[in-house]
Design a protein around this motif. Structure first.
Motif, PDB file in Angstrom:
ATOM      1  N   TRP A   1      16.120   6.727  62.168  1.00  0.00           N
ATOM      2  CA  TRP A   1      17.022   6.334  63.247  1.00  0.00           C
ATOM      3  C   TRP A   1      18.465   6.279  62.777  1.00  0.00           C
ATOM      4  O   TRP A   1      19.384   6.672  63.490  1.00  0.00           O
ATOM      5  CB  TRP A   1      16.584   4.992  63.804  1.00  0.00           C
ATOM      6  CG  TRP A   1      17.408   4.480  64.939  1.00  0.00           C
ATOM      7  CD1 TRP A   1      18.306   3.458  64.895  1.00  0.00           C
ATOM      8  CD2 TRP A   1      17.417   4.958  66.281  1.00  0.00           C
ATOM      9  NE1 TRP A   1      18.863   3.260  66.141  1.00  0.00           N
ATOM     10  CE2 TRP A   1      18.335   4.174  67.011  1.00  0.00           C
ATOM     11  CE3 TRP A   1      16.732   5.976  66.943  1.00  0.00           C
ATOM     12  CZ2 TRP A   1      18.592   4.372  68.360  1.00  0.00           C
ATOM     13  CZ3 TRP A   1      16.976   6.166  68.293  1.00  0.00           C
ATOM     14  CH2 TRP A   1      17.903   5.373  68.980  1.00  0.00           C
ATOM     15  N   SER A   2      18.682   5.789  61.579  1.00  0.00           N
ATOM     16  CA  SER A   2      20.044   5.603  61.082  1.00  0.00           C
ATOM     17  C   SER A   2      20.585   6.824  60.335  1.00  0.00           C
ATOM     18  O   SER A   2      21.722   6.808  59.879  1.00  0.00           O
ATOM     19  CB  SER A   2      20.126   4.359  60.199  1.00  0.00           C
ATOM     20  OG  SER A   2      19.213   4.459  59.134  1.00  0.00           O
ATOM     21  N   TYR A   3      19.788   7.884  60.229  1.00  0.00           N
ATOM     22  CA  TYR A   3      20.211   9.097  59.519  1.00  0.00           C
ATOM     23  C   TYR A   3      21.443   9.725  60.188  1.00  0.00           C
ATOM     24  O   TYR A   3      21.498   9.887  61.401  1.00  0.00           O
ATOM     25  CB  TYR A   3      19.065  10.116  59.482  1.00  0.00           C
ATOM     26  CG  TYR A   3      19.466  11.445  58.887  1.00  0.00           C
ATOM     27  CD1 TYR A   3      19.525  11.607  57.513  1.00  0.00           C
ATOM     28  CD2 TYR A   3      19.793  12.513  59.702  1.00  0.00           C
ATOM     29  CE1 TYR A   3      19.904  12.816  56.957  1.00  0.00           C
ATOM     30  CE2 TYR A   3      20.172  13.730  59.160  1.00  0.00           C
ATOM     31  CZ  TYR A   3      20.233  13.869  57.787  1.00  0.00           C
ATOM     32  OH  TYR A   3      20.609  15.067  57.246  1.00  0.00           O
ATOM     33  N   ARG A   4      22.400  10.075  59.364  1.00  0.00           N
ATOM     34  CA  ARG A   4      23.617  10.764  59.833  1.00  0.00           C
ATOM     35  C   ARG A   4      23.675  12.144  59.200  1.00  0.00           C
ATOM     36  O   ARG A   4      23.476  12.284  57.995  1.00  0.00           O
ATOM     37  CB  ARG A   4      24.865   9.968  59.469  1.00  0.00           C
ATOM     38  CG  ARG A   4      24.974   8.653  60.204  1.00  0.00           C
ATOM     39  CD  ARG A   4      26.250   7.899  59.807  1.00  0.00           C
ATOM     40  NE  ARG A   4      26.298   6.597  60.418  1.00  0.00           N
ATOM     41  CZ  ARG A   4      26.811   6.348  61.625  1.00  0.00           C
ATOM     42  NH1 ARG A   4      27.328   7.325  62.335  1.00  0.00           N
ATOM     43  NH2 ARG A   4      26.805   5.128  62.110  1.00  0.00           N
TER      44      ARG A   4
ATOM     45  N   GLU B   1      27.032  12.364  62.565  1.00  0.00           N
ATOM     46  CA  GLU B   1      26.388  12.104  63.851  1.00  0.00           C
ATOM     47  C   GLU B   1      24.940  11.651  63.653  1.00  0.00           C
ATOM     48  O   GLU B   1      24.264  12.084  62.734  1.00  0.00           O
ATOM     49  CB  GLU B   1      26.445  13.358  64.724  1.00  0.00           C
ATOM     50  CG  GLU B   1      27.872  13.748  65.084  1.00  0.00           C
ATOM     51  CD  GLU B   1      27.952  15.063  65.835  1.00  0.00           C
ATOM     52  OE1 GLU B   1      26.895  15.619  66.197  1.00  0.00           O
ATOM     53  OE2 GLU B   1      29.076  15.526  66.050  1.00  0.00           O
ATOM     54  N   GLN B   2      24.501  10.807  64.554  1.00  0.00           N
ATOM     55  CA  GLN B   2      23.122  10.329  64.547  1.00  0.00           C
ATOM     56  C   GLN B   2      22.376  11.024  65.686  1.00  0.00           C
ATOM     57  O   GLN B   2      22.330  10.540  66.806  1.00  0.00           O
ATOM     58  CB  GLN B   2      23.090   8.817  64.697  1.00  0.00           C
ATOM     59  CG  GLN B   2      23.655   8.096  63.491  1.00  0.00           C
ATOM     60  CD  GLN B   2      23.683   6.610  63.683  1.00  0.00           C
ATOM     61  OE1 GLN B   2      24.540   6.113  64.402  1.00  0.00           O
ATOM     62  NE2 GLN B   2      22.764   5.910  63.048  1.00  0.00           N
ATOM     63  N   SER B   3      21.781  12.154  65.350  1.00  0.00           N
ATOM     64  CA  SER B   3      21.197  13.016  66.380  1.00  0.00           C
ATOM     65  C   SER B   3      20.044  12.367  67.129  1.00  0.00           C
ATOM     66  O   SER B   3      19.829  12.668  68.306  1.00  0.00           O
ATOM     67  CB  SER B   3      20.760  14.348  65.784  1.00  0.00           C
ATOM     68  OG  SER B   3      19.837  14.139  64.734  1.00  0.00           O
TER      69      SER B   3
ATOM     70  N   LYS C   1      19.788   9.200  68.086  1.00  0.00           N
ATOM     71  CA  LYS C   1      20.341   8.309  69.114  1.00  0.00           C
ATOM     72  C   LYS C   1      20.779   9.081  70.347  1.00  0.00           C
ATOM     73  O   LYS C   1      20.685   8.581  71.464  1.00  0.00           O
ATOM     74  CB  LYS C   1      21.502   7.486  68.561  1.00  0.00           C
ATOM     75  CG  LYS C   1      21.046   6.390  67.642  1.00  0.00           C
ATOM     76  CD  LYS C   1      22.177   5.469  67.273  1.00  0.00           C
ATOM     77  CE  LYS C   1      21.659   4.343  66.405  1.00  0.00           C
ATOM     78  NZ  LYS C   1      22.660   3.334  66.141  1.00  0.00           N
TER      79      LYS C   1
END
Length: 171
Positions: free
Chosen positions: A62-65, A70-72, A74
């Motif tokens: 979830w928190s991966y950028r 960008e956090q795809s 979300k």
């Protein structure tokens, strides 16, 4: 390793973006891989013997950028939050609204307006107790804190340790 994670996130995002009332074969629920606010929804589905798909997302996913920051994942959700529930009738993105829909669908939310309001009141109280006041959310997050701090939070939640004894924990 980073490419593998990026590919995993891309696949997960594609799967979620493709969910719609037209495409689901059976009800689908998307949430973190924790108990959290999705638990009452899962209970309602279970109590009604609903065969559903569960897509679980880890906090790290979830928190991966990506490289652009960008956090795809979300962006796959209308309000940038989970849970997401999709069946052949609805696509909903708020836990209490999902519960209201399932309560209506399975005749579990009262037989008249007064009973309905009482059921909604209990849902709101349960949400507050589970999410805001219990400390449950904090006991599911381990990223960025030491093991000692995590254990202190967990003990407080369980009513142990200094803070747990003072707060009486989740009880």
């Amino acid at each position: 390793m980073t490419d593998e994670i990026a590919d995993q996130i891309t696949q997960l995002a594609t799967q979620i973006k493709n969910l719609s009332t037209e495409t689901v074969k059976k009800p689908t629920l998307v949430y973190f891989d924790i108990i959290g606010i999705c638990w009452p929804i899962r209970c309602l589905l279970h109590l009604n013997n609903v065969d559903y798909d569960l897509t679980q997302i880890s906090i790290s996913q979830w928190s991966y950028r990506d490289a652009k920051g960008e956090q795809s994942l979300k962006s796959c959700f209308r309000n940038g939050h989970m849970p997401l529930y999709v069946d052949s009738e609805v696509q909903l993105n708020q836990s209490n609204i999902i519960m209201m829909h399932l309560g209506d669908k399975y005749n579990l939310i009262g037989d008249n307006p007064t009973e309905r309001l009482a059921a909604l009141e209990v849902m709101a109280q349960a949400y507050d107790a589970l999410f805001h006041f219990s400390g449950l959310f904090q006991t599911n997050i381990k990223i960025g804190i030491s093991e000692d701090e995590f254990n202190a939070r967990l003990n407080a939640f369980l009513g142990k340790g200094t803070w747990g004894v003072l707060s009486r924990g989740y009880q």
